[in-house]
Design an enzyme around this catalytic site. Structure first.
Site, PDB file in Angstrom:
ATOM      1  N   ASP A 258       0.942  -1.027   0.042  1.00  0.00           N
ATOM      2  CA  ASP A 258       0.094  -0.169  -0.059  1.00  0.00           C
ATOM      3  C   ASP A 258       0.798   1.507  -0.129  1.00  0.00           C
ATOM      4  O   ASP A 258       2.120   1.195   0.207  1.00  0.00           O
ATOM      5  CB  ASP A 258      -0.945   0.063   1.171  1.00  0.00           C
ATOM      6  N   ASN A 266      -3.766  12.464   0.996  1.00  0.00           N
ATOM      7  CA  ASN A 266      -5.089  12.941   0.640  1.00  0.00           C
ATOM      8  C   ASN A 266      -5.392  14.210   1.452  1.00  0.00           C
ATOM      9  O   ASN A 266      -6.028  15.170   0.714  1.00  0.00           O
ATOM     10  CB  ASN A 266      -6.123  11.793   0.941  1.00  0.00           C
ATOM     11  N   ASP A 275      -6.653   9.905  -6.005  1.00  0.00           N
ATOM     12  CA  ASP A 275      -6.877   9.065  -7.202  1.00  0.00           C
ATOM     13  C   ASP A 275      -5.891   8.995  -8.325  1.00  0.00           C
ATOM     14  O   ASP A 275      -5.755   8.149  -8.733  1.00  0.00           O
ATOM     15  CB  ASP A 275      -8.312   9.643  -7.638  1.00  0.00           C
ATOM     16  N   GLU A 299      -6.230   1.847  -0.815  1.00  0.00           N
ATOM     17  CA  GLU A 299      -4.818   2.260  -1.211  1.00  0.00           C
ATOM     18  C   GLU A 299      -3.910   0.863  -1.193  1.00  0.00           C
ATOM     19  O   GLU A 299      -2.785   0.793  -1.595  1.00  0.00           O
ATOM     20  CB  GLU A 299      -4.007   3.171  -0.667  1.00  0.00           C
TER      21      GLU A 299
END
Length: 399
Positions: A258, A266, A275, A299
């Site tokens: 991840d 974010n 994204d 993720e």
């Protein structure tokens, strides 16, 4: 994928050209069977919410309806086909434009107008002076005329249709390949073939059936794509991963990975940039050979290897880590220019942009004898946790 979608039309062309007297051609009543197939596929497209296909189905219905009417009124079955020579030319152009043009939703008034444009353009085309010229022209037959089912193809048709087919195939291969593009090409091919088969109404009906079968195969592949492919990253998703793990061989390995500090990323740059990171990661993982990449969720991603060689696994994991860590991600600032032209002139100049590097942590484990898929994923997740605990941006392999 192309051969699966095109197979009904290609098989029909081969059968008509080489075996025109097969009993199967005369088993079904036409045109009733053809239009029943058309109605069934139309209903299925609506139920699947793939309403773009209604444009093609309406154009198919209008074309074949006109062809059937003319075969009765002008004696096409007796071989008088010159007055209809313009039809495949016009339909080829209409379908090519339909394939490359954006289509509004059927529910909107503009969409309904475009839905009705297929029959309207076809009727307009029949009145063109080109129709009269082609009706009087003495066109030399193509060398394929010695085949039982290919006696009505002219050089003019052949060259024109080959050009259109070439443009279409180039367009398909330039764009991202998608089942719908091959389905549209199959419909076009069946429509073109129908005129060359028009000396027997049964062949015309089977052309429509072949086109609807191609659309049916396309819809099936589209549904499989939606069910198994993640829309954001274009990687297979968790359902496909579990199916793969259930048939995993004894010598194999699984890796969980991840993005490091993804939540903080974010919160700092926004979810649209998050994204963008996931898309980038999907692109990188999908391009690396020697593994199969899946989006597990959020993720998190999963890599599946078809071997359990520790040295090769360590090299591949490091290759994946470096490919992500060394890729510069360009982030546009919120105050970037609103005008597209100004944005293009500033692109790459550093104005309104920021470059960051994303890192990932990887945890990999080798499958043990008789180990269940979920237990294997759990051990890979534990290895991922160990990589994060060790400082992130590293790969941990557990045998």
């Amino acid at each position: 994928m192309p051969l699966i979608i095109l197979s009904p039309v290609l098989l029909l062309i081969v059968a008509v050209c080489f075996y025109p007297d097969l009993p199967v051609f005369y088993l079904l009543p036409f045109p009733e069977t053809a239009y029943l197939a058309l109605a069934a596929v139309s209903l299925l497209a609506v139920l699947m919410r793939q309403t773009d296909w209604l444009y093609w189905l309406v154009l198919l219905a209008s074309y074949f309806g006109a062809l059937q009417y003319s075969s009765v009124s002008t004696g096409i079955a007796d071989g008088h086909v010159s007055q209809l020579a313009v039809w495949p030319l016009l339909t080829a152009i209409i379908m090519l434009l339909l394939a490359i043009s954006p289509k509004p939703l059927i529910s909107k008034p503009a969409g309904m107008l475009l839905l009705l444009s297929g029959p309207a353009l076809l009727l307009l085309g029949l009145a063109l002076p080109l129709d009269l010229w082609l009706a009087k022209a003495q066109l030399p037959p193509l060398v394929l005329q010695h085949l039982p089912g290919c006696q009505h193809l002219t050089w003019l048709h052949a060259w024109f249709l080959l050009i259109i087919a070439g443009i279409w195939l180039i367009t398909i291969n330039i764009k991202a390949r998608h089942p719908a593009q091959w389905g549209q090409f199959a419909v076009w091919l069946a429509t073109v073939a129908s005129l060359e088969f028009s000396y027997k109404p049964e062949f015309v009906g089977w052309s429509l059936v072949a086109a609807t079968l191609a659309i049916l195969l396309t819809l099936s592949l589209q549904m499989l794509h939606l069910a198994y492919i993640d829309e954001l990253t274009q990687l297979p998703q968790r359902r496909a991963l579990l199916s793969h793990l259930n048939r995993l061989g004894r010598k194999s390995a699984v890796c969980m990975l991840d993005v490091d500090h993804f939540k903080k990323f974010n919160d700092t740059y926004g979810h649209d940039v998050g994204d963008q990171v996931l898309k980038l990661l999907g692109s990188i993982l999908g391009s690396i050979k020697g593994l199969t990449a899946y989006r597990y969720g959020g993720e998190e991603f999963t890599l599946v290897f078809s071997h359990n060689n520790p040295e090769v696994l360590e090299e591949k994991l490091e290759e994946v880590r470096l490919a992500v860590a060394e890729y510069p991600l360009v982030i546009r600032k919120p105050d970037r220019p609103s005008k597209a032209d100004t944005g293009k002139t500033q692109r790459g100049s550093g104005v309104g942009e920021k470059t960051v590097n994303v890192t990932i942590s990887l945890g990999c484990c080798i499958k043990q004898k008789g180990e269940a898929p979920m237990q294997l994923l759990k051990r890979a997740d534990e290895a991922l946790y160990a990589a994060k605990k060790a400082g992130r941006n590293i790969a941990v392999l557990k045998t």
